[in-house]
Design an enzyme around this catalytic site. Sequence first.
Site, PDB file in Angstrom:
ATOM      1  N   CYS A   1       0.809  -1.221   0.000  1.00 12.49           N
ATOM      2  CA  CYS A   1       0.000   0.000   0.000  1.00 12.49           C
ATOM      3  C   CYS A   1       0.839   1.267   0.000  1.00 12.49           C
ATOM      4  O   CYS A   1       0.292   2.373  -0.081  1.00 12.49           O
ATOM      5  CB  CYS A   1      -0.937  -0.011   1.202  1.00 12.49           C
ATOM      6  SG  CYS A   1      -1.759  -1.585   1.386  1.00 12.49           S
TER       7      CYS A   1
ATOM      8  N   HIS B   1      -3.207   7.991   5.503  1.00 12.38           N
ATOM      9  CA  HIS B   1      -3.321   6.655   4.927  1.00 12.38           C
ATOM     10  C   HIS B   1      -4.777   6.212   5.119  1.00 12.38           C
ATOM     11  O   HIS B   1      -5.381   5.701   4.198  1.00 12.38           O
ATOM     12  CB  HIS B   1      -2.325   5.695   5.591  1.00 12.38           C
ATOM     13  CG  HIS B   1      -2.230   4.392   4.874  1.00 12.38           C
ATOM     14  ND1 HIS B   1      -1.942   4.315   3.532  1.00 12.38           N
ATOM     15  CD2 HIS B   1      -2.421   3.103   5.286  1.00 12.38           C
ATOM     16  CE1 HIS B   1      -1.946   3.034   3.160  1.00 12.38           C
ATOM     17  NE2 HIS B   1      -2.235   2.280   4.199  1.00 12.38           N
TER      18      HIS B   1
ATOM     19  N   GLU C   1      -2.581   5.660  13.237  1.00 11.05           N
ATOM     20  CA  GLU C   1      -2.149   6.821  12.459  1.00 11.05           C
ATOM     21  C   GLU C   1      -2.425   8.116  13.227  1.00 11.05           C
ATOM     22  O   GLU C   1      -1.573   9.014  13.273  1.00 11.05           O
ATOM     23  CB  GLU C   1      -2.874   6.841  11.101  1.00 11.05           C
ATOM     24  CG  GLU C   1      -2.427   7.994  10.206  1.00 11.05           C
ATOM     25  CD  GLU C   1      -2.902   7.851   8.763  1.00 11.05           C
ATOM     26  OE1 GLU C   1      -3.773   7.001   8.494  1.00 11.05           O
ATOM     27  OE2 GLU C   1      -2.384   8.592   7.907  1.00 11.05           O
TER      28      GLU C   1
ATOM     29  N   LYS D   1      -9.580   7.883   0.680  1.00  8.93           N
ATOM     30  CA  LYS D   1      -9.956   6.495   0.375  1.00  8.93           C
ATOM     31  C   LYS D   1     -11.460   6.290   0.579  1.00  8.93           C
ATOM     32  O   LYS D   1     -12.051   5.393  -0.009  1.00  8.93           O
ATOM     33  CB  LYS D   1      -9.193   5.510   1.277  1.00  8.93           C
ATOM     34  CG  LYS D   1      -7.719   5.353   0.895  1.00  8.93           C
ATOM     35  CD  LYS D   1      -7.056   4.248   1.683  1.00  8.93           C
ATOM     36  CE  LYS D   1      -5.584   4.073   1.314  1.00  8.93           C
ATOM     37  NZ  LYS D   1      -4.712   5.139   1.834  1.00  8.93           N
TER      38      LYS D   1
ATOM     39  N   HIS E   1      -9.345   2.099  -1.701  1.00  4.55           N
ATOM     40  CA  HIS E   1      -7.917   1.889  -1.478  1.00  4.55           C
ATOM     41  C   HIS E   1      -7.310   1.274  -2.741  1.00  4.55           C
ATOM     42  O   HIS E   1      -7.558   0.112  -3.047  1.00  4.55           O
ATOM     43  CB  HIS E   1      -7.735   0.960  -0.266  1.00  4.55           C
ATOM     44  CG  HIS E   1      -6.327   0.853   0.221  1.00  4.55           C
ATOM     45  ND1 HIS E   1      -5.233   1.156  -0.560  1.00  4.55           N
ATOM     46  CD2 HIS E   1      -5.821   0.470   1.420  1.00  4.55           C
ATOM     47  CE1 HIS E   1      -4.116   0.970   0.140  1.00  4.55           C
ATOM     48  NE2 HIS E   1      -4.456   0.560   1.346  1.00  4.55           N
TER      49      HIS E   1
ATOM     50  N   PHE F   1       1.257  -2.772   4.566  1.00  7.48           N
ATOM     51  CA  PHE F   1       1.456  -4.097   5.135  1.00  7.48           C
ATOM     52  C   PHE F   1       2.931  -4.439   4.991  1.00  7.48           C
ATOM     53  O   PHE F   1       3.564  -4.111   3.981  1.00  7.48           O
ATOM     54  CB  PHE F   1       0.634  -5.130   4.363  1.00  7.48           C
ATOM     55  CG  PHE F   1      -0.777  -5.280   4.857  1.00  7.48           C
ATOM     56  CD1 PHE F   1      -1.229  -4.608   5.975  1.00  7.48           C
ATOM     57  CD2 PHE F   1      -1.659  -6.111   4.192  1.00  7.48           C
ATOM     58  CE1 PHE F   1      -2.522  -4.769   6.436  1.00  7.48           C
ATOM     59  CE2 PHE F   1      -2.959  -6.281   4.628  1.00  7.48           C
ATOM     60  CZ  PHE F   1      -3.385  -5.609   5.747  1.00  7.48           C
TER      61      PHE F   1
END
Lengths: 85, 402
Positions: free
Chosen positions: B162, B294, B305, B326, B331, B390
């Site tokens: 990502c 994110h 976050e 997003k 995403h 990830f």
Amino acid sequence: MSVKDKIIEIIAEQAVLEPSDVTMESTLEDLGIDSLGLVESIFAIEEAFDISVPFNANEPTESDFDISSVATIIAGIEKLVAEQA
Amino acid sequence: MKRVVITGAGTINALGHNVADTWTAMKEGKCGIGPMDVRDVDRLAIKIGGQVHGFETEGLFNRQQMALYDRFTQFALVAAREAIAQSGLSFSGELAAKAGVVMGTSGGGMQTLDENYRTVYEDGKNRVHPFVVPKLMNNAAASHISMEFNLKGPSFTVATACASSNHAMAQAFQLVRCGMAPAMVTGGAESMLCFGGVKAWEGLRVMSKDGCRPFSANRNGMVQGEGAGVFVFEEYEHAKARGAEILAEVAGFAMSSDAADIVMPSKQGAARAISGALADAKLNASDVGYINAHGTGTAANDKTECAAVADVFGPHADNLMISSTKSMHGHLIGGTGAVELLACIMALKEGVIAPTVGYEEPDPECALDVVPNEAREAKVDAVLSNAFAFGGLNAVLALRAV
């Protein structure tokens, strides 16, 4: 449709030409078919006749399969189709 | 060290097929997430996505190109065409020799993989089309951009899940900043909305069945999107000398690795990337007016976050705006940072902060100004774009108004 006509149709489509523009003496180079176009044509031929063409793109001239002209390709495929029958 | 500016932007995503339409949708707080149209969707537990609809390839690509381009490459080329046209650059001579392409992607030619696994496993065929490898390889999009625009300099593809796009754009930024390339084409593309792509994500049980609601107390997971974002990064004097329109300056970046867990995010890893980007860009925390989060809409990401932002910014965390787009475009995995950079440029250039849509309930663990549901007019001079992947690989970009 004969084996010959079907192969000419496949090659013509790959070359973006009319089938009538593809002669027996034509080479793939004459028709503007590059190495990727060649493997794509062989794939289409294999699919059309449900055969396996012994062609190795690493050594085109060493293969059992002669691709030097439309005529040799047709002869090779006709043989493979006959063997399969 | 050279200054680096953005002189072209292009995109295709669930909100629009170009930058103007995407910005309009972001300003309107439009949600591009809806029912997915993919083969065997009835066998999927997750049936929603930020899918690109109405994408007609007729007239964009010829027959031979269509045989060679996976959907992710098609997206990348459409976005690159828009960005390079806007920049006004044409690549020849020394510029062509030095300028290259760095793209991010996670899955590469996932549609090609999916279709051809069906061919051999489901249909039981023993032969696949000869272009399967050139279509599915992760660098296909970067390579086709380089071919179409004669970009002969350093070119490669970055895969950090990502964070792929942010890592890619960071590499392009470095190449221009150090003087190695006068211009770079960079961004990311992804097309994972196919049966296998969505099914794989289902397995992890982090996907929402009903919507992406970042920072909202009732959030229940992420929603996948697809598309591409591509930019022209150009050395400032080079851009100025030819009178190019400058969209924003790329001021700095930082990357970090959590070195901790393959899926769970780390506050420390995120905070190190954020503070590193501020330091690299020579920005004070108080200079930052907006952060494109994110913000995946998962329980773990959003609270981690927010905690990282609070740690880095201290009291200023309550003054800045942080939103997750997003919620609108989904995403895009390896392409997400590129599309999200558009929200950053919009903030700097248009003075509009894209909202976090779908926001329903405050979460005390996400107690920041997340610009809920409606875009906001605000003048900001510096912004950040976060990406935390990830695998614990983080990349944060800092942009400044010029």
